[in-house]
Write a protein that holds these residues in place. Structure first.
Motif, PDB file in Angstrom:
ATOM      1  N   GLU A 167      -3.976   5.598   3.456  1.00 47.89           N
ATOM      2  CA  GLU A 167      -2.666   6.235   3.283  1.00 47.89           C
ATOM      3  C   GLU A 167      -2.784   7.572   2.560  1.00 47.89           C
ATOM      4  N   ILE A 168      -3.615   8.457   3.090  1.00 47.53           N
ATOM      5  CA  ILE A 168      -3.820   9.780   2.512  1.00 47.53           C
ATOM      6  C   ILE A 168      -2.528  10.586   2.492  1.00 47.53           C
ATOM      7  N   ASP A 169      -1.564  10.242   3.355  1.00 45.92           N
ATOM      8  CA  ASP A 169      -0.304  10.976   3.424  1.00 45.92           C
ATOM      9  C   ASP A 169       0.586  10.753   2.211  1.00 45.92           C
ATOM     10  N   LYS A 170       0.273   9.760   1.386  1.00 45.79           N
ATOM     11  CA  LYS A 170       1.068   9.541   0.175  1.00 45.79           C
ATOM     12  C   LYS A 170       0.790  10.598  -0.887  1.00 45.79           C
ATOM     13  N   ALA A 171      -0.354  11.255  -0.804  1.00 48.35           N
ATOM     14  CA  ALA A 171      -0.756  12.212  -1.825  1.00 48.35           C
ATOM     15  C   ALA A 171      -0.144  13.578  -1.581  1.00 48.35           C
ATOM     16  N   ASP A 172      -0.120  14.393  -2.621  1.00 50.30           N
ATOM     17  CA  ASP A 172       0.291  15.782  -2.494  1.00 50.30           C
ATOM     18  C   ASP A 172      -0.679  16.500  -1.550  1.00 50.30           C
ATOM     19  N   ARG A 213       4.071  12.025   5.267  1.00 51.61           N
ATOM     20  CA  ARG A 213       4.026  13.434   4.887  1.00 51.61           C
ATOM     21  C   ARG A 213       3.081  14.152   5.844  1.00 51.61           C
ATOM     22  N   VAL A 214       3.432  15.380   6.210  1.00 50.22           N
ATOM     23  CA  VAL A 214       2.595  16.153   7.125  1.00 50.22           C
ATOM     24  C   VAL A 214       1.305  16.549   6.414  1.00 50.22           C
ATOM     25  N   LEU A 215       0.183  16.332   7.080  1.00 54.58           N
ATOM     26  CA  LEU A 215      -1.107  16.695   6.509  1.00 54.58           C
ATOM     27  C   LEU A 215      -1.434  18.154   6.825  1.00 54.58           C
ATOM     28  N   PRO A 216      -2.132  18.851   5.919  1.00 50.04           N
ATOM     29  CA  PRO A 216      -2.460  20.267   6.151  1.00 50.04           C
ATOM     30  C   PRO A 216      -3.314  20.445   7.413  1.00 50.04           C
ATOM     31  N   ASP A 217      -3.042  21.507   8.152  1.00 54.50           N
ATOM     32  CA  ASP A 217      -3.774  21.757   9.385  1.00 54.50           C
ATOM     33  C   ASP A 217      -5.276  21.911   9.149  1.00 54.50           C
TER      34      ASP A 217
END
Length: 325
Positions: A167-172, A213-217
């Protein structure tokens, strides 16, 4: 002599699945993962390219289980790090126990200790704690740095590691961005301890996202990406029901076909209900909960079918707007 660990995992035939028994891990009980061809190909591609593998898909589709299955099939150690809103990049690499260092310094001062001996006792290297990526890259040096850490299973370090960052999308967004160099260069620097480099075989790093949350490109470009999708409803209803039933048979002992089918239809109805728009629909996890509950509570197929009607809402109506739906 220890058998050589496999380089890649076996790929099931087209439209076939392989049952992979998973041992208990922490609080997670024993289970069975159904490995399909697409997921096996994704794992092998990540191994071949030495890229992290990002798994996309709604909750309960087996993303985390796939990482555990890869560790089993590759005869590798398995390491899990669950991300939350407080996670920082440093947590994944290493941390410094500043509280223990300060306490040590105060104790030495109270004892009248001074000079080089005291400085050596509070040297930063004594208070560095390896994070999950350090354990994945260099298990031996991580264990030497902090031998009492139980982050990783005791195993043959030469076999390699599968690291699941869940769940890497939970992080800033700063967290995935902060991992770019470590993933791209296969190394990172640690204060007081030098450079940590990915060993051979290169660890398999698997990340999951539930799309909160959208992950950085830039981060996504560093990864191979595999989408784990459930069959589309209503067009692929038969395939959806068959998939759920297969998961039920693999993970719930002594379950009746009638119960598997009825529970699957309940999940189908809930997912197709137009009033559920905007809510995460029930899926495989909720289905397994229903089947497991009635199988453990009741003994006969008739009793289990009746109980399904009573507890259906516990798994399919979890939001206030669905209460009277």
């Amino acid at each position: 002599m220890t058998p050589t660990a496999p380089t890649y995992i076996p790929v099931p035939a087209l439209d076939a699945v392989e049952q992979v028994p998973l041992p208990a891990y922490g609080a997670q009980p024993k289970s069975t993962h159904l490995l399909d061809r697409a997921c096996a190909q994704a794992i092998n591609a990540a191994l071949a390219t030495e890229r992290p593998l990002l798994l996309r898909g709604e909750p309960g589709t087996g993303k985390s289980q796939l990482a555990r299955a890869a560790a089993v099939l590759l005869s590798r150690s398995f390491l899990l790090h669950a991300v939350d809103a407080r996670t920082e990049t440093r947590d994944l690499l290493y941390t410094v126990d500043a509280v223990s260092r300060l306490a040590k310094a105060q104790l030495l001062g109270a004892m009248g200790k001074q000079g080089q001996e005291a400085l050596e006792a509070i040297d930063l290297k004594h208070f560095v704690r390896p994070g999950p990526l350090w354990w994945a890259y260099e298990p031996a040096s991580a264990r030497k740095c902090h031998p009492n850490n139980d982050l990783i299973e005791e195993a043959d370090d030469t076999a390699g590691v599968v690291l699941l960052i869940d769940e890497i999308d939970k992080a800033d967004p700063s967290v995935p961005n902060g991992l770019l160099d470590a993933f791209g260069n296969g190394c990172f620097h640690v204060e007081g301890s030098g450079t940590i480099k990915a060993g051979s075989p290169r660890p398999l790093v698997i990340l999951t996202t539930n799309e909160e949350r959208v992950l950085p490109d830039a981060f996504v470009r560093r990864c191979l990406v595999h989408h784990i999708d459930l069959p589309e409803l209503p067009k692929q209803q038969a395939q959806f029901v068959a998939l759920l039933a297969a998961r039920g048979r693999a993970n719930v002992e002594d379950c009746d076909d009638a119960v598997l089918a009825k529970a699957a239809q309940m999940i189908v109805r809930a997912r197709m209900d137009p009033k559920r728009q905007g809510h995460c629909p029930p899926g495989v996890a909720e289905y397994i909960d229903l089947v497991r509950a009635v199988t453990r509570i009741k003994n006969t197929p008739e009793e289990r079918l009746a109980l399904l009607d009573e507890i259906e809402g516990l798994a399919t109506r979890k939001h206030s707007t669905e209460r009277f739906g």
